[in-house]
Design an enzyme around this catalytic site. Structure first.
Site, PDB file in Angstrom:
ATOM      1  N   THR A 164      -8.800   9.479   8.706  1.00  0.00           N
ATOM      2  CA  THR A 164      -8.516   8.222   7.997  1.00  0.00           C
ATOM      3  C   THR A 164      -8.279   7.060   8.951  1.00  0.00           C
ATOM      4  O   THR A 164      -7.701   6.045   8.567  1.00  0.00           O
ATOM      5  CB  THR A 164      -7.274   8.394   7.111  1.00  0.00           C
ATOM      6  OG1 THR A 164      -6.167   8.831   7.925  1.00  0.00           O
ATOM      7  CG2 THR A 164      -7.523   9.415   6.004  1.00  0.00           C
TER       8      THR A 164
ATOM      9  N   LYS B 297       0.835  -1.193   0.000  1.00  0.00           N
ATOM     10  CA  LYS B 297       0.000   0.000   0.000  1.00  0.00           C
ATOM     11  C   LYS B 297       0.875   1.250   0.000  1.00  0.00           C
ATOM     12  O   LYS B 297       1.730   1.412   0.869  1.00  0.00           O
ATOM     13  CB  LYS B 297      -0.925  -0.017   1.227  1.00  0.00           C
ATOM     14  CG  LYS B 297      -1.862  -1.210   1.250  1.00  0.00           C
ATOM     15  CD  LYS B 297      -2.746  -1.245   2.475  1.00  0.00           C
ATOM     16  CE  LYS B 297      -1.972  -1.449   3.743  1.00  0.00           C
ATOM     17  NZ  LYS B 297      -2.854  -1.693   4.914  1.00  0.00           N
TER      18      LYS B 297
ATOM     19  N   GLY C 181      -8.554   3.728  10.680  1.00  0.00           N
ATOM     20  CA  GLY C 181      -9.162   2.454  10.293  1.00  0.00           C
ATOM     21  C   GLY C 181      -9.006   2.086   8.843  1.00  0.00           C
ATOM     22  O   GLY C 181      -9.557   1.084   8.394  1.00  0.00           O
ATOM     23  N   THR C 182      -8.231   2.856   8.087  1.00  0.00           N
ATOM     24  CA  THR C 182      -8.107   2.610   6.647  1.00  0.00           C
ATOM     25  C   THR C 182      -7.592   1.214   6.341  1.00  0.00           C
ATOM     26  O   THR C 182      -8.157   0.484   5.511  1.00  0.00           O
ATOM     27  CB  THR C 182      -7.152   3.649   6.017  1.00  0.00           C
ATOM     28  OG1 THR C 182      -7.617   4.957   6.333  1.00  0.00           O
ATOM     29  CG2 THR C 182      -7.104   3.480   4.521  1.00  0.00           C
ATOM     30  N   GLY C 183      -6.491   0.808   6.998  1.00  0.00           N
ATOM     31  CA  GLY C 183      -5.901  -0.490   6.698  1.00  0.00           C
ATOM     32  C   GLY C 183      -6.797  -1.653   7.085  1.00  0.00           C
ATOM     33  O   GLY C 183      -6.927  -2.628   6.326  1.00  0.00           O
ATOM     34  N   CYS C 184      -7.425  -1.558   8.250  1.00  0.00           N
ATOM     35  CA  CYS C 184      -8.354  -2.601   8.689  1.00  0.00           C
ATOM     36  C   CYS C 184      -9.508  -2.729   7.695  1.00  0.00           C
ATOM     37  O   CYS C 184      -9.913  -3.835   7.314  1.00  0.00           O
ATOM     38  CB  CYS C 184      -8.923  -2.256  10.063  1.00  0.00           C
ATOM     39  SG  CYS C 184      -7.715  -2.003  11.356  1.00  0.00           S
TER      40      CYS C 184
END
Length: 276
Positions: free
Chosen positions: A220, A188, A222-225
């Site tokens: 932003t 990412k 919590g983006t990866g989860c």
């Protein structure tokens, strides 16, 4: 924003929607972790289930405390869900300790379902969520179970030592991650400079460069989860990996654009944005 596809819900014949399991920590502020994963799964049409690995005291300003659950509690939760309800895809997040990483990896190795590993190392605010001594277990035990591994640039550096500052570096990083055994690596690039958020998905043969506009929104959390949970949901719905990742990126891009302020710090992405 383009509306992301939803997994078709069953007709009113008593059948269940697709079943997706998240194995992760609880975020008391509701923006990341188990809470973000379950919201994502529901938004995309799946039935979400959970194995909680740790409890955090967390809000928009950071993580104030974290407490891991015993390995036997994690194992019991997993067996309860998998042995009765069944699992069509799994997403892992915060695993905290080497013992929990090894416990979860052993459970996943026996499961005939796609696995998305989000190798969570630090929170959005820079708080550590994985013990340093657990990194080797992530490399040698957890990553080999992954259908897709989804590290961000900090996690790539932790796991492989590769520092990513360009798209060429993303390719090098993907090769290093794939060397630990996942079928696909999604590197990412959201933290790279530029007007686009550029991710690289590859299995070492195919390359898929996924580009999306960068939204001027600081909220932003919590983006990866959310991205990893969306990938798992699409895999459970029968998508192939490249299509699942592309659809998940559409969903999380819209969620970032709609992120909202909450508390005094960084607010969460909006998991329900696609429902209007």
């Amino acid at each position: 924003m383009v509306q992301p596809p939803r997994i078709p819900r069953p007709s009113h014949d008593g059948s269940a929607p697709v079943r997706v399991l998240t194995v992760a920590g609880s975020d008391s502020g509701g923006g990341a972790g188990i809470q973000a994963d379950l919201k994502t799964m529901l938004a995309l049409g799946a039935h979400g289930m959970s194995v909680i690995t740790a409890v955090t005291a967390q809000n928009s300003l950071g993580v104030q405390g974290a407490w891991e659950l015993p390995a036997e509690a994690v194992r019991a939760q997993f067996r309860s869900v998998a042995d009765d309800i069944g699992v069509q895809a799994v997403k892992t997040g915060m695993l905290a300790t080497a013992e929990l990483v090894e416990t979860v990896a052993a459970l996943l190795a026996e499961l005939p379902a796609p696995v998305v590993v989000d190798p969570v190392g630090v929170s959005k605010h820079g708080d550590p969520l994985l013990a340093a001594e657990a990194l080797d277990a992530v490399r040698t035990k957890l990553l080999p179970t992954a259908t897709v591994a989804t590290p961000n640039l900090d996690e790539v550096a932790q796991l492989t030592g590769v520092r990513v500052e360009s798209e060429d570096d993303q390719r090098r990083a993907a090769g290093a991650v794939l060397g630990h055994g996942p079928r696909w690596a999604l590197i990412k690039g959201g933290h790279l400079p530029g007007g686009e958020a550029v991710d690289l998905l590859t299995d070492g043969t195919e390359e898929h460069w996924l580009r999306a506009p960068r939204h001027d929104n600081r909220h932003t959390h919590g983006t990866g989860c959310t991205l990893a949970a969306a990938i798992a949901t699409y895999l459970a719905g029968g998508y192939e990996v490249p299509e699942a990742v592309a659809a998940a990126k559409e969903y999380v891009t819209g969620a970032i654009a709609a992120g909202f302020p909450l508390g005094a710090g960084i607010g969460p992405v909006d998991h329900g944005w696609s429902r209007g």
